[in-house]
Design a protein around this motif. Structure first.
Motif, PDB file in Angstrom:
ATOM      1  N   LEU A 205       0.848  -1.183   0.000  1.00 26.60           N
ATOM      2  CA  LEU A 205       0.000   0.000   0.000  1.00 26.60           C
ATOM      3  C   LEU A 205       0.888   1.239   0.000  1.00 26.60           C
ATOM      4  N   ASN A 206       0.744   2.055  -1.055  1.00 24.36           N
ATOM      5  CA  ASN A 206       1.541   3.276  -1.193  1.00 24.36           C
ATOM      6  C   ASN A 206       0.617   4.480  -1.100  1.00 24.36           C
ATOM      7  N   LEU A 207       0.794   5.298  -0.055  1.00 25.02           N
ATOM      8  CA  LEU A 207      -0.010   6.500   0.165  1.00 25.02           C
ATOM      9  C   LEU A 207       0.865   7.744   0.286  1.00 25.02           C
ATOM     10  N   VAL A 208       2.000   7.731  -0.391  1.00 26.01           N
ATOM     11  CA  VAL A 208       2.958   8.831  -0.297  1.00 26.01           C
ATOM     12  C   VAL A 208       2.310  10.156  -0.721  1.00 26.01           C
ATOM     13  N   HIS A 209       2.532  11.208   0.071  1.00 27.52           N
ATOM     14  CA  HIS A 209       2.054  12.560  -0.240  1.00 27.52           C
ATOM     15  C   HIS A 209       0.555  12.581  -0.568  1.00 27.52           C
ATOM     16  N   SER A 210      -0.232  11.953   0.269  1.00 29.56           N
ATOM     17  CA  SER A 210      -1.667  11.864   0.006  1.00 29.56           C
ATOM     18  C   SER A 210      -2.509  12.684   0.982  1.00 29.56           C
ATOM     19  N   ARG A 211      -1.895  13.618   1.697  1.00 21.97           N
ATOM     20  CA  ARG A 211      -2.610  14.506   2.623  1.00 21.97           C
ATOM     21  C   ARG A 211      -3.241  13.741   3.781  1.00 21.97           C
ATOM     22  N   LEU A 212      -2.763  12.554   4.018  1.00 22.47           N
ATOM     23  CA  LEU A 212      -3.356  11.671   5.014  1.00 22.47           C
ATOM     24  C   LEU A 212      -3.096  12.183   6.425  1.00 22.47           C
ATOM     25  N   ALA A 213      -4.162  12.343   7.201  1.00 22.34           N
ATOM     26  CA  ALA A 213      -4.045  12.825   8.569  1.00 22.34           C
ATOM     27  C   ALA A 213      -4.281  11.725   9.596  1.00 22.34           C
ATOM     28  N   ASN A 214      -4.788  10.591   9.134  1.00 26.54           N
ATOM     29  CA  ASN A 214      -5.125   9.535  10.085  1.00 26.54           C
ATOM     30  C   ASN A 214      -5.113   8.174   9.403  1.00 26.54           C
ATOM     31  N   LEU A 215      -4.620   7.173  10.102  1.00 29.62           N
ATOM     32  CA  LEU A 215      -4.663   5.790   9.633  1.00 29.62           C
ATOM     33  C   LEU A 215      -5.306   4.965  10.739  1.00 29.62           C
ATOM     34  N   ASP A 228       4.124  -4.166   3.033  1.00 31.10           N
ATOM     35  CA  ASP A 228       4.867  -2.982   2.595  1.00 31.10           C
ATOM     36  C   ASP A 228       3.947  -1.765   2.658  1.00 31.10           C
ATOM     37  N   LEU A 229       4.283  -0.787   3.507  1.00 25.09           N
ATOM     38  CA  LEU A 229       3.448   0.401   3.687  1.00 25.09           C
ATOM     39  C   LEU A 229       4.297   1.652   3.539  1.00 25.09           C
ATOM     40  N   LYS A 230       3.878   2.540   2.630  1.00 23.22           N
ATOM     41  CA  LYS A 230       4.600   3.795   2.394  1.00 23.22           C
ATOM     42  C   LYS A 230       3.685   4.973   2.728  1.00 23.22           C
ATOM     43  N   LEU A 231       4.105   5.762   3.735  1.00 20.60           N
ATOM     44  CA  LEU A 231       3.314   6.900   4.186  1.00 20.60           C
ATOM     45  C   LEU A 231       4.095   8.208   4.124  1.00 20.60           C
ATOM     46  N   SER A 232       5.243   8.206   3.528  1.00 21.79           N
ATOM     47  CA  SER A 232       6.107   9.388   3.523  1.00 21.79           C
ATOM     48  C   SER A 232       5.396  10.617   2.973  1.00 21.79           C
ATOM     49  N   GLY A 233       5.689  11.775   3.584  1.00 24.19           N
ATOM     50  CA  GLY A 233       5.183  13.040   3.072  1.00 24.19           C
ATOM     51  C   GLY A 233       3.757  13.359   3.451  1.00 24.19           C
ATOM     52  N   ASN A 234       3.208  12.654   4.441  1.00 26.51           N
ATOM     53  CA  ASN A 234       1.836  12.923   4.883  1.00 26.51           C
ATOM     54  C   ASN A 234       1.827  13.683   6.207  1.00 26.51           C
ATOM     55  N   PRO A 235       0.851  14.572   6.409  1.00 25.41           N
ATOM     56  CA  PRO A 235       0.742  15.313   7.670  1.00 25.41           C
ATOM     57  C   PRO A 235       0.090  14.467   8.763  1.00 25.41           C
ATOM     58  N   ILE A 236       0.668  13.335   9.015  1.00 26.44           N
ATOM     59  CA  ILE A 236       0.084  12.371   9.943  1.00 26.44           C
ATOM     60  C   ILE A 236       0.977  12.251  11.169  1.00 26.44           C
ATOM     61  N   GLU A 237       0.375  12.208  12.339  1.00 24.76           N
ATOM     62  CA  GLU A 237       1.124  12.074  13.581  1.00 24.76           C
ATOM     63  C   GLU A 237       1.149  10.616  13.989  1.00 24.76           C
ATOM     64  N   LEU A 238       2.339  10.104  14.231  1.00 27.30           N
ATOM     65  CA  LEU A 238       2.503   8.681  14.489  1.00 27.30           C
ATOM     66  C   LEU A 238       3.326   8.436  15.734  1.00 27.30           C
ATOM     67  N   CYS A 257       7.169  12.460   7.984  1.00 29.24           N
ATOM     68  CA  CYS A 257       5.972  12.348   8.825  1.00 29.24           C
ATOM     69  C   CYS A 257       6.297  12.858  10.231  1.00 29.24           C
ATOM     70  N   ASN A 258       5.263  13.210  10.965  1.00 30.10           N
ATOM     71  CA  ASN A 258       5.427  13.698  12.333  1.00 30.10           C
ATOM     72  C   ASN A 258       5.425  12.520  13.287  1.00 30.10           C
ATOM     73  N   ILE A 259       6.603  12.063  13.666  1.00 31.63           N
ATOM     74  CA  ILE A 259       6.717  10.887  14.525  1.00 31.63           C
ATOM     75  C   ILE A 259       6.996  11.341  15.956  1.00 31.63           C
ATOM     76  N   ARG A 260       6.190  10.881  16.874  1.00 33.84           N
ATOM     77  CA  ARG A 260       6.396  11.211  18.286  1.00 33.84           C
ATOM     78  C   ARG A 260       6.636   9.919  19.073  1.00 33.84           C
TER      79      ARG A 260
END
Length: 264
Positions: A205-215, A228-238, A257-260
């Motif tokens: 699943l590739n969701l790169v730069h998809s404006r994703l805020a939540n998974l 295989d999961l690609k989330l790079s470039g999303n405004p998502i907090e993880l 991504c915003n990783i905390r």
């Protein structure tokens, strides 16, 4: 014989595609054995005229239109019933009739890359029951309507990059054979919980730069076989427990991504 085995042969047909009338069978007697064909065309309102009659065993057709391919239509493919792979690159058409590919009942791969389309007809893939791969990629956003994939249950690989997807909280894509899906640069702020609930074979699943805020956790449960999961470039907090439902995950991309890190 195919172009992988004989570069000289395919080079010859590239030249013929620019200068020869395909309906002139006297000049194309050696074409019956060709299965794979790459074409680049000059401007013409009958660009496919004679191709199917000349290349009787054609399985793969790649068409590089440049600035010359202004439109396509269903009749262009009347004589290509055995075609298994069709690729349209760099074409100029901004409209595609809904029934364009309906005669290609054996088509397994369809790629449409870089056109001026702004919207796809809902039933464009109707009748393509053998379709396993659909790749659709553009420089600007293209609208994908509700129900676009209703007739595509055999699809294994799906690329809808830079597309505006019409989904809501209840949307479910019924794609039971799906193994890979690429939705990079889309408009998915949040993925519906049951979006891919019927895709138990999904591995990538590739969701790169998809404006994703939540998974959401419910969505993760529905794709629990994901590797295989690609989330790079999303405004998502993880956090590092964000993927607790994805126990088979092997590759994870989180660049930008915003990783905390939660305290122990």
């Amino acid at each position: 014989m195919c172009y992988h085995e004989s570069p000289e042969l395919i080079s010859r047909y590239l030249k013929l595609s620019l200068n020869t009338d395909f309906s002139d069978h006297q000049t194309m007697k050696s074409a019956d054995n060709v299965e794979n064909l790459i074409l680049s065309h000059k401007p013409s309102s009958h660009i496919f005229a004679g191709i199917g009659q000349t290349f009787r065993n054609l399985k793969i057709l790649a068409l590089f239109g440049g600035h010359t391919l202004k439109f396509i239509r269903r009749s262009d493919f009347n004589d290509l019933p055995d075609l298994e792979e069709l690729s349209l690159f760099n074409t100029e058409f901004d409209f595609i009739p809904e029934d364009t590919f309906w005669n290609l009942l054996n088509l397994k791969t369809l790629k449409i890359i870089n056109t001026k389309l702004i919207k796809l007809p809902r039933h464009l893939l109707f009748g393509l029951g053998k379709l396993e791969e659909f790749k659709f990629h553009f420089h600007s956003f293209v609208q994908i309507p509700f129900g676009f994939l209703d007739h595509s249950k055999n699809i294994k690989k799906l690329h809808l990059e830079r597309c505006e997807l019409f989904v809501d909280g209840e949307t479910t894509w019924d794609l039971p054979n799906l193994e890979e899906i690429y939705l990079a640069w889309s408009n998915l702020v949040e993925i519906p919980a049951k979006f891919l609930a019927n895709s138990n074979k999904l591995k990538t699943l590739n969701l790169v730069h998809s404006r994703l805020a939540n998974l959401g956790k419910e969505f993760q449960k529905s794709v629990s076989n994901l590797e295989d999961l690609k989330l790079s470039g999303n405004p998502i907090e993880l956090s590092f427990d964000s993927f607790s439902e994805l126990r088979n995950l092997r590759n994870l991309s989180l660049a930008s991504c915003n990783i905390r890190i939660l305290p122990q």
